[in-house]
Scaffold this active site. Structure first.
Site, PDB file in Angstrom:
ATOM      1  N   TRP A   1     -10.661  -2.409  -9.792  1.00 45.48           N
ATOM      2  CA  TRP A   1     -11.228  -2.081 -11.101  1.00 45.48           C
ATOM      3  C   TRP A   1     -12.016  -0.771 -11.057  1.00 45.48           C
ATOM      4  CZ3 TRP A   1      -9.333  -4.758 -14.999  1.00 45.48           C
ATOM      5  CH2 TRP A   1      -8.938  -6.069 -14.811  1.00 45.48           C
TER       6      TRP A   1
ATOM      7  N   ARG B   1     -11.030   1.997  -9.944  1.00 47.62           N
ATOM      8  CA  ARG B   1     -10.162   3.163 -10.094  1.00 47.62           C
ATOM      9  C   ARG B   1     -10.355   3.780 -11.482  1.00 47.62           C
ATOM     10  NH1 ARG B   1      -4.380   1.566  -7.174  1.00 47.62           N
ATOM     11  NH2 ARG B   1      -5.274   1.089  -5.121  1.00 47.62           N
TER      12      ARG B   1
ATOM     13  N   ASP C   1       0.828  -1.196   0.000  1.00 44.59           N
ATOM     14  CA  ASP C   1       0.000   0.000   0.000  1.00 44.59           C
ATOM     15  C   ASP C   1       0.866   1.251   0.000  1.00 44.59           C
ATOM     16  OD1 ASP C   1      -2.305   1.496   0.044  1.00 44.59           O
ATOM     17  OD2 ASP C   1      -2.657   1.268   2.192  1.00 44.59           O
TER      18      ASP C   1
ATOM     19  N   TRP D   1       2.971   7.940  -2.345  1.00 46.64           N
ATOM     20  CA  TRP D   1       4.389   8.143  -2.662  1.00 46.64           C
ATOM     21  C   TRP D   1       4.520   9.098  -3.849  1.00 46.64           C
ATOM     22  CZ3 TRP D   1       7.569   7.539  -6.826  1.00 46.64           C
ATOM     23  CH2 TRP D   1       8.941   7.468  -6.605  1.00 46.64           C
TER      24      TRP D   1
ATOM     25  N   LEU E   1      11.820 -20.204  -3.410  1.00 45.60           N
ATOM     26  CA  LEU E   1      10.807 -19.333  -2.825  1.00 45.60           C
ATOM     27  C   LEU E   1       9.503 -19.561  -3.563  1.00 45.60           C
ATOM     28  CD1 LEU E   1       9.978 -16.900  -0.966  1.00 45.60           C
ATOM     29  CD2 LEU E   1      10.537 -15.420  -2.902  1.00 45.60           C
TER      30      LEU E   1
ATOM     31  N   GLU F   1     -11.590  -4.956  -6.049  1.00 42.67           N
ATOM     32  CA  GLU F   1     -12.145  -3.611  -5.952  1.00 42.67           C
ATOM     33  C   GLU F   1     -11.350  -2.577  -6.755  1.00 42.67           C
ATOM     34  OE1 GLU F   1     -11.457  -5.512  -3.257  1.00 42.67           O
ATOM     35  OE2 GLU F   1     -13.507  -6.081  -2.677  1.00 42.67           O
TER      36      GLU F   1
ATOM     37  N   SER G   1      -6.585  -5.871  -6.225  1.00 45.47           N
ATOM     38  CA  SER G   1      -7.793  -6.435  -5.622  1.00 45.47           C
ATOM     39  C   SER G   1      -8.950  -6.385  -6.607  1.00 45.47           C
ATOM     40  CB  SER G   1      -8.155  -5.667  -4.353  1.00 45.47           C
ATOM     41  OG  SER G   1      -8.730  -4.415  -4.675  1.00 45.47           O
TER      42      SER G   1
ATOM     43  N   HIS H   1       3.205   3.419  -9.062  1.00 42.00           N
ATOM     44  CA  HIS H   1       3.066   1.992  -9.353  1.00 42.00           C
ATOM     45  C   HIS H   1       4.344   1.428  -9.965  1.00 42.00           C
ATOM     46  CE1 HIS H   1      -1.041   2.223  -8.173  1.00 42.00           C
ATOM     47  NE2 HIS H   1      -1.437   2.949  -9.211  1.00 42.00           N
TER      48      HIS H   1
ATOM     49  N   ASN I   1       1.466   3.389  -3.014  1.00 46.53           N
ATOM     50  CA  ASN I   1       2.028   3.849  -4.281  1.00 46.53           C
ATOM     51  C   ASN I   1       1.534   5.246  -4.647  1.00 46.53           C
ATOM     52  OD1 ASN I   1       3.299   1.390  -4.493  1.00 46.53           O
ATOM     53  ND2 ASN I   1       1.940   0.585  -6.075  1.00 46.53           N
ATOM     54  N   GLY I   2       0.219   5.466  -4.503  1.00 46.11           N
ATOM     55  CA  GLY I   2      -0.355   6.747  -4.874  1.00 46.11           C
ATOM     56  C   GLY I   2       0.157   7.875  -4.002  1.00 46.11           C
TER      57      GLY I   2
END
Length: 252
Positions: A79, A81, A30, A35, A141, A77, A75, A47, A32-33
């Site tokens: 979409w 944006r 969480d 920043w 990993l 949700e 997520s 991003h 990116n925006g």
């Protein structure tokens, strides 16, 4: 995709034996925006920098002997944006899957994608399949990337799957228990997370791995995701290791 660690948690327990390090770390990436906004840059630049932080997180997990890493990248949700931001995220996802595929394979990273894929463009779905097939045998990993993922949707899908099995006579009601339900989830072959990290100072799980996080320890850090690095991960792990984990049993 969506300095020293500032931990927004109570002081960890110091009594009792020190916990081992986490086997599985899950991260809600969480900030990116925010920043980008702090630097007067478009959100898309946040991003892009966040994608670089993904690489650092993977390398840090390998260095710190963490076997499983799950990243909440997009997520169900997200979409909602603005279209230009979603388009930029899709372009970045294409680029990431194509550019990182060979490097991750060479480094022994197994990649799995969880979430509903049907909404993605065909070329992105193909890239998802290609990276999974190429890295399937790797063991250094286990990287799980949650894309178009929602925890409630996953639980509904699992319930539908089990209901269908009962309707078809392949399963009886009394055979549905926690183990059977876990096997119906996207993460059926991955251990539940020991540690959840969320960056940017927010303190919620935002519909992420609702079933799997039942007993995870949670660490919330102020660091915005594009600035997240090995020291941040190490600080969260040290906080985790200083806790006395409790599971509700007698004497706990």
């Amino acid at each position: 995709m969506s300095n020293c660690v500032a931990l927004m948690v109570e002081r960890p327990e110091t009594s009792g034996p020190k916990a081992p390090g986490p086997t599985h770390v899950a991260i809600i990436m969480d900030g990116n925006g925010r920043w980008a906004k702090q630097r007067n840059l478009p959100r898309t630049e946040g991003h892009r920098e966040g994608a670089k932080a993904v690489r650092r997180a993977i390398e840090a997990c390998v260095d710190q002997d963490i076997r499983y890493l799950t990243l909440y990248a997009f997520s169900s949700e997200n979409w909602r944006r603005p279209a230009f931001e979603v388009d930029a995220l899709m372009s970045l996802l294409r680029l990431y899957l194509e550019r990182e595929r060979d490097a991750l394979h060479k480094e022994g990273v197994r990649v799995r994608i969880i979430g509903e894929r049907e909404r993605f463009a065909p070329d992105i779905q193909k890239a998802m399949e290609q990276i999974e097939v190429l890295t399937r045998g790797n063991q250094r990993l286990h990287l799980t990337i949650a894309l178009n993922y929602g925890g409630r949707g996953e639980i509904v899908a699992a319930a539908q799957h089990l209901a269908g099995a009962v309707a078809q006579g392949r399963l009886t009601l009394d055979q549905i228990d926690e183990q059977a339900f876990s096997k119906a989830l996207f993460t059926h072959d991955v251990p539940d997370p020991d540690l959840l990290i969320r960056t940017s100072g927010e303190q919620r799980i935002s519909n992420f791995l609702l079933w799997q996080l039942a007993y995870a320890e949670m660490v919330f850090v102020d660091t915005l995701w594009p600035d997240f690095g090995a020291d941040d991960l190490r600080g969260a792990v040290e906080n985790f290791m200083g806790r006395q984990r409790r599971y509700g049993g007698a004497g706990e």
